[in-house]
Design a protein around this motif. Structure first.
Motif: not given
Lengths: 213, 97
Positions: B86-87, B82-84, B79-80, B90-91
């Motif tokens: 994704f972040g 994936f979120l990384g 999950i980390s 997005y950034h």
């Protein structure tokens, strides 16, 4: 451990950073001969590290489950003391690598080469130390199939050692300036990222082995 | 005909149409992915493996706790990551080469 953050690495991208970005085989700008931006290599390394991380997490997950299952065959093992020294050596190699990168950015090419060589030497010492640890384990009668704890010890150290061997190869390739597409700055950044990651990974593995006792 | 008229338009006028087209493409892609996942779900028969279930159930509370911890060890970094990703995506959504 001085690890470049992912955001910092991505933000800096390729070619735009100050310092000695002398190329190996192409111009120092953002692209290589094929028009590939330098930041692509950093991104590729980050993705590779994600894969390596999940590989080791799978091993650690198996360790957690196997150790937690109620069975009588799990017997904690006595770790060779040389592992503490090896841990110090690997941690020191991260610092020398960071210092080498700082020298490169400051334009001190000779110092950069010196500390890069020291890092490679420390990596070699670490691998020799791991082999000595294996020999001590074998001398103590702890083999791969002795019990699950010893199996995981060999599995963790072998998998990590192979990755360190790959890191050594990367250090030598960069040290000998034999990459063609990467600028020196990008090559050192990618190699440093991998090496720091291996250092952090070993700290996690070593902590697991120590806690397991 | 429509494409000729679109090409004749200045870029500033054509951009909203292109943005809508890209948005539509993403929506179709997302819907297709969801459908594919939905159709693939019944094939995940391993979760219904009777032997696995019996083995896990017979391991007692200690074994169940070990399984839960093992799943967490696998879940958190995944999950980390994936979120990384994704972040960062997005950034840098407006970044150009």
């Amino acid at each position: 451990m001085p690890v470049d953050t992912v955001a910092e690495l991505l933000q800096r991208g390729g070619g735009g950073h100050s310092g000695n970005g002398a190329p190996f085989g192409s111009g120092r700008g953002g692209n290589d001969n094929s028009g590939t931006p330098q930041r692509v290599y950093v991104t590729g390394m980050i993705l590779a590290l994600g894969g390596i991380l999940m590989f080791f997490m799978a091993l650690i997950s198996a360790w957690v489950v196997r150790r937690g299952f109620p069975s009588s065959d799990w017997q904690p093992i006595e770790l060779p003391r040389i592992l503490w020294l090896n841990t110090l050596i690997l941690a020191a190699s991260s610092f020398t690598l960071a210092r080498s990168r700082r020298c490169l950015v400051a334009g001190r090419e000779a110092d950069h080469r010196h500390w890069w060589g020291v890092t490679a030497a420390l990596g070699a010492f670490f691998l020799v130390g791991q082999i000595l640890a294996w020999r001590q384990m074998l001398a103590a009668g702890l083999f791969l199939t002795t019990n699950p704890a010893s199996s995981f010890f060999y599995l963790f150290t072998a998998a990590h050692g192979l990755h360190v061997l790959g890191g050594m190869a990367a250090l030598l390739v960069v040290g000998l300036r034999s990459t063609r597409r990467l600028t020196l700055e990008t090559a050192t950044r990618v190699a440093a990222l991998y090496w720091h990651f291996l250092g952090g990974l070993w700290l996690v593995i070593f902590a697991i082995l120590v806690v397991e006792r | 005909m429509a494409s000729t008229r679109r090409m004749a338009q200045p870029w500033s006028q054509a951009r909203p149409f292109l943005c809508a087209e890209v948005g539509l493409r993403w929506a179709v892609l997302a819907a297709s992915t969801m459908l594919a996942i939905g159709f693939a779900a019944p094939a995940a028969v391993a979760q219904g493996c009777a032997m696995c279930y019996q083995n896990a159930a017979a391991s007692g509370s200690q074994g169940s706790a070990a399984l839960r911890h093992g799943i967490l060890v696998l879940l958190i970094p995944a999950i980390s990551i994936f979120l990384g990703v994704f972040g960062v995506t997005y950034h840098r959504r407006n970044a150009t080469r």
